[in-house]
Enzyme design. Sequence first.
Site: not given
Ligand code: IPM
Ligand code: MN
Length: 364
Positions: A192, A252, A143, A224, A248
Amino acid sequence: MSQTFKVTVLPGDGIGPEVVEEALRVLKVVEELENVTFSFEYARIGGIAIDEDGTPLPQETLDKARRSDAVLLGAVGGPKWDNNPGHLRPETGLLGIRKELGLYANLRPAFMLDCMVEVSSLKEEVVKGVDLMVIRELTGGLYFGEKKRYQAEQGEVASDELIYHEYEIERIVRRAFEVARLRSKRLVSVDKANVLESSRLWRKVVDRLASEYPDVELRHQLVDSCAMELIRYPKQFDTIVTENMFGDILSDEASMLTGSIGMLPSASLADGNFGLYEPVHGSAPDIAGKGIANPTATILSAAMMLRYSFGLEKAANAIEAAVHKVLNSGVRTGDIAKNKEEAVGTKEMSAKIIEEVKQVYTKA
Ligand code: IPM
Ligand code: MN
């Protein structure tokens, strides 16, 4: 004189302002219960800041945040700004505030309440009892490495540098060991290392620190394989620590084990007690302004703020218990309701939670 905590409030875009307002209502109740004072100072971030200030992260917002004890954020982004160039994207504001405030430790719990099992897309026996914490490094890695774009003979080229310093790995891994210690003392470090040099350094640092935390059971896992195991048998995980990009994606994935991203809070912590707290969900522009958004994730984020920045553990526990009780009693916003006709709105949901917070707190 009661103690005062300064909170910078960043409602942001979409449903952000609606859900933040409800979290502030809960904090108002905590003021009475704990005999403390919260002073709220509003500032802009994301799309609204692009519109009003010409930048997703105005200097004034950073100054206010630096003067405060914690930040509560709603959400940023929306279709209106989707085609903007990088520096005028709402997300750039979020990345900027993380970096500027040194918020390197991102805690993302994912828990399944028994009464919510039916909401998940996975089988009951797989998700029932899931309770894990993803700890994501938040200010390094892909990032924030150097980005390049140039023309070569065969066409355009783009690159993103993945760089980690030993000290960046050390501080996040220490946090993870400490969090794991307060949970069930099981830590999985995800990397990884079969391919990436940065992962090999990561693993080396984790192994070095492990000797300082002999009471915590440590395991390394490739990303993975971790992604796969999270779906196959999520209950094997308690605390997961990993670098920015892997975190990230895995957070999710983990959130969907609970079937409802509308319920999950997060904390982004700096050294010391300072932190930024925000729901894991986004700005949901499709339902913004309708009064139907689920405020639970933001209310639970406020609970994390009470715990990690203000040391108000009892109030934090009371909010969490209140949320569980309300959900158990069948009260649901549209995103998690089985029967959509019976869904309650944003304000009604938080009103129910507030009622319970008072009861739970005084009984505790
Ligand atoms: C999160 C979001 C952010 C990230 C985006 C919006 C930049 O997906 O907080 O997980 O990737 O960190
Ligand atoms: Mn995210």
